[in-house]
Design an enzyme around this catalytic site. Structure first.
Site, PDB file in Angstrom:
ATOM      1  N   TYR A  33       3.331   6.756  -8.916  1.00  0.00           N
ATOM      2  CA  TYR A  33       3.352   6.260  -7.540  1.00  0.00           C
ATOM      3  C   TYR A  33       2.507   4.994  -7.477  1.00  0.00           C
ATOM      4  O   TYR A  33       1.398   4.962  -8.026  1.00  0.00           O
ATOM      5  CB  TYR A  33       2.787   7.315  -6.588  1.00  0.00           C
ATOM      6  CG  TYR A  33       2.624   6.873  -5.142  1.00  0.00           C
ATOM      7  CD1 TYR A  33       1.364   6.686  -4.590  1.00  0.00           C
ATOM      8  CD2 TYR A  33       3.737   6.657  -4.322  1.00  0.00           C
ATOM      9  CE1 TYR A  33       1.207   6.281  -3.273  1.00  0.00           C
ATOM     10  CE2 TYR A  33       3.582   6.256  -2.990  1.00  0.00           C
ATOM     11  CZ  TYR A  33       2.327   6.076  -2.470  1.00  0.00           C
ATOM     12  OH  TYR A  33       2.179   5.691  -1.158  1.00  0.00           O
ATOM     13  N   LYS A  76      -9.159   1.584  -4.105  1.00  0.00           N
ATOM     14  CA  LYS A  76     -10.036   2.779  -4.081  1.00  0.00           C
ATOM     15  C   LYS A  76     -11.501   2.438  -4.410  1.00  0.00           C
ATOM     16  O   LYS A  76     -12.235   1.943  -3.541  1.00  0.00           O
ATOM     17  CB  LYS A  76      -9.456   3.858  -4.988  1.00  0.00           C
ATOM     18  CG  LYS A  76      -8.052   4.329  -4.522  1.00  0.00           C
ATOM     19  CD  LYS A  76      -7.469   5.393  -5.416  1.00  0.00           C
ATOM     20  CE  LYS A  76      -6.008   5.640  -5.149  1.00  0.00           C
ATOM     21  NZ  LYS A  76      -5.759   6.515  -3.989  1.00  0.00           N
ATOM     22  N   ASP A  99      -1.197  -0.470 -13.237  1.00  0.00           N
ATOM     23  CA  ASP A  99      -1.632  -0.075 -11.894  1.00  0.00           C
ATOM     24  C   ASP A  99      -2.871   0.811 -12.050  1.00  0.00           C
ATOM     25  O   ASP A  99      -2.750   2.010 -12.300  1.00  0.00           O
ATOM     26  CB  ASP A  99      -0.496   0.655 -11.161  1.00  0.00           C
ATOM     27  CG  ASP A  99      -0.948   1.089  -9.772  1.00  0.00           C
ATOM     28  OD1 ASP A  99      -0.123   1.657  -9.042  1.00  0.00           O
ATOM     29  OD2 ASP A  99      -2.133   0.875  -9.437  1.00  0.00           O
TER      30      ASP A  99
HETATM   31  P1  KE4 Z   1      -2.849   2.690  -1.141  1.00  0.00           P
HETATM   32  O1  KE4 Z   1      -1.809   1.754  -0.511  1.00  0.00           O
HETATM   33  O2  KE4 Z   1      -2.677   4.122  -0.684  1.00  0.00           O
HETATM   34  O3  KE4 Z   1      -4.277   2.165  -0.971  1.00  0.00           O
HETATM   35  O4  KE4 Z   1      -2.613   2.690  -2.709  1.00  0.00           O
HETATM   36  C1  KE4 Z   1      -1.357   3.041  -3.214  1.00  0.00           C
HETATM   37  C2  KE4 Z   1      -1.515   3.481  -4.658  1.00  0.00           C
HETATM   38  C3  KE4 Z   1      -1.156   2.606  -5.662  1.00  0.00           C
HETATM   39  N1  KE4 Z   1      -1.289   2.939  -6.965  1.00  0.00           N
HETATM   40  C4  KE4 Z   1      -1.781   4.154  -7.331  1.00  0.00           C
HETATM   41  C5  KE4 Z   1      -1.905   4.491  -8.774  1.00  0.00           C
HETATM   42  C6  KE4 Z   1      -2.173   5.092  -6.333  1.00  0.00           C
HETATM   43  O5  KE4 Z   1      -2.665   6.297  -6.704  1.00  0.00           O
HETATM   44  C7  KE4 Z   1      -2.040   4.759  -4.968  1.00  0.00           C
HETATM   45  C8  KE4 Z   1      -2.399   5.728  -3.856  1.00  0.00           C
HETATM   46  N2  KE4 Z   1      -2.747   7.036  -4.258  1.00  0.00           N
HETATM   47  C9  KE4 Z   1      -2.539   8.115  -3.299  1.00  0.00           C
HETATM   48  C10 KE4 Z   1      -3.088   9.403  -3.918  1.00  0.00           C
HETATM   49  N3  KE4 Z   1      -2.150  10.002  -4.775  1.00  0.00           N
HETATM   50  C11 KE4 Z   1      -3.161   7.830  -1.962  1.00  0.00           C
HETATM   51  C12 KE4 Z   1      -3.245   9.022  -1.030  1.00  0.00           C
HETATM   52  C13 KE4 Z   1      -2.199   8.968   0.062  1.00  0.00           C
HETATM   53  O6  KE4 Z   1      -1.102   8.455  -0.172  1.00  0.00           O
HETATM   54  O7  KE4 Z   1      -2.529   9.474   1.170  1.00  0.00           O
END
Ligand code: KE4
Length: 427
Positions: A143, A266, A238
């Site tokens: 993801y 993060k 990523d």
């Molecule tokens: P954000 O747009 O949520 O800040 O980041 C997206 C993203 C991109 N790349 C990786 C490897 C990620 O894990 C994420 C976001 N991770 C999720 C947790 N599995 C965020 C939690 C959520 O979606 O509420």
């Protein structure tokens, strides 16, 4: 006694879709009512009923130094006392960019944004702008946020809902995204042999954390590096989740592989909205206003968010920090495996740095298909048994867990005591 979580959840659903601002928070994968949290400190959270939990979500990764670390809170207070936002350059943004580049040498230039999604969306656009090609390769179960091109067989929330691709993504867009199997080197080699000249870039979680934790098999990442180099495609790591968590230099330092672009998020925001995309100068110089690849953001480099990120990086770069948190994480996963074995429950667990995975199957999965063989029903029962005992795990069998520097022996021991009782309930 009224349950404030239930009251708040019912009220939230009157104004917010499913009562949450991000799908996984709605507990649809595990059932029940999500706690509405009011306070956090160190390794602990308190919900609206005043119940305390040991936290292994850590806001999905940012809170590696522990919640409300005094140094981070003070940095935020001090920055906020001077300004909340300028929409103009500040010295702090230079300091954060320099701090990141110090630890991630593959990043020659870096652009700050406000989320991981913005970072990966921009990385994809840079790969396409740099190569003049359209095809992007990603891996099922990984993801990368919710940009259209990347919501094709996404992991994390979409996987949890058994909805491997999102509505609203036009077929014309999705057709440019090729989805391969994580850890399948032969498949990637075959794709490049057939279509290498069409591929703008490969985006990969160098350690997968959105189909639960899946480690790259020996040679997989090196093969992607070699294929991208040979065919002129951009290799994008990523590291939104793995950056400053798998190691101070991220998964790329741990595995000794240099991507062309890296996305971060993060930890570099310490809990406030910060993302970043950076890498080789030749590619990053394509981004506006230097080059033709447009990208922009009102709150990019926000001074309060940057202050939280800088203060957090100053903590994680302290000598011994990464080793201490990794050791605590190993103590957790080892203890959980022992507890499950004592109860006779088929279970496995593993960790890398301060990320961990727990699986209701005998061995840790090495692929998306093996993750899908895990016992989701048993995970759900374990999740609620632990929640009742004051341990907050990720509310999905397809998420990694996170340990912070605030998780000491007392927190780990309390977690393992809760696990022994919970596993016995499952047996
Ligand atoms: P954000 O747009 O949520 O800040 O980041 C997206 C993203 C991109 N790349 C990786 C490897 C990620 O894990 C994420 C976001 N991770 C999720 C947790 N599995 C965020 C939690 C959520 O979606 O509420």
């Amino acid at each position: 006694m009224t349950d404030r979580n239930q009251e708040l959840f019912a009220r939230a659903q009157l104004s917010i879709p499913a009562g949450v601002n991000s799908p996984v928070r709605a507990f649809r994968a595990v059932g029940g009512t999500p706690p509405f949290f009011e306070r956090a400190s160190g390794a602990n959270l308190w919900d609206a009923n005043g119940k305390r939990y040991v936290d292994y979500v850590g806001s999905w990764g940012p809170m590696v130094a522990g919640h409300c670390h005094p140094a981070v809170v003070e940095a935020v207070r001090e920055a906020a006392s001077r300004a909340l936002s300028f929409g103009a350059p500040t010295e702090a943004e230079i300091e954060l960019a320099e701090a990141i580049r110090r630890h991630v040498p593959s990043i020659e230039l870096l652009r700050l944004v406000s989320s991981g999604t913005e970072a990966t969306m921009t990385a994809i656009r840079l790969a396409r702008g740099h190569t003049g090609r359209s095809a992007i390769v990603k891996f099922e179960g990984c993801y990368h946020g919710h940009a259209d091109s990347l919501l094709v067989k996404a992991g994390s929330g979409a996987l949890t809902f058994g909805n491997p691709s999102s509505a609203g993504v036009p077929a014309e867009t999705a057709q440019h995204t090729i989805v391969l199997d994580y850890n399948d080197t032969a498949q990637a080699q075959a794709l490049f042999a057939a279509r290498g000249a069409q591929i703008a870039g490969v985006i990969v979680e160098p350690v997968a954390g959105n189909m639960n934790l899946v480690l790259p098999e020996p040679g997989f990442l090196h093969a992607l590096r070699e294929l991208c180099s040979r065919h002129g495609a951009v290799l994008i790591f990523d590291e939104v989740m793995t950056g400053f968590r798998v190691a101070i230099g991220g998964a790329q330092a741990h595995f000794g592989i240099e991507p062309d672009l890296t996305t971060l998020g993060k930890v570099i925001g310490g809990g406030l909205p910060v993302g970043a995309v950076g890498g080789r100068r030749a590619i990053m110089e394509r981004i506006a206003p230097l080059g033709p690849v447009y990208q922009a953001g009102t709150l990019s480099g926000n001074p309060v968010a940057v202050a939280a990120g800088l203060a957090t990086l100053r903590l994680v770069e302290q000598p011994g920090f990464q080793d201490r948190v990794a050791a605590a994480t190993r103590a957790l996963t080892g203890g959980l495996a022992d507890a499950a074995r004592e109860a006779g429950v088929p279970f496995s667990a593993q960790s890398i740095g301060s990320m961990f995975g727990i699986y209701f199957r005998a061995t840790a999965p090495a692929s998306f298909a093996e993750v899908m063989q895990s016992d989701r029903e048993r995970f759900g029962r374990f999740f609620h048994a632990m929640l009742a005992r004051g341990v907050y795990l990720a509310p999905s069998a397809y998420e990694a867990g996170f340990v912070s520097a605030a998780h000491g022996a007392a927190e780990i021991d309390a977690t393992l005591a809760a696990a022994r009782a919970s596993f016995r309930e499952l047996a």
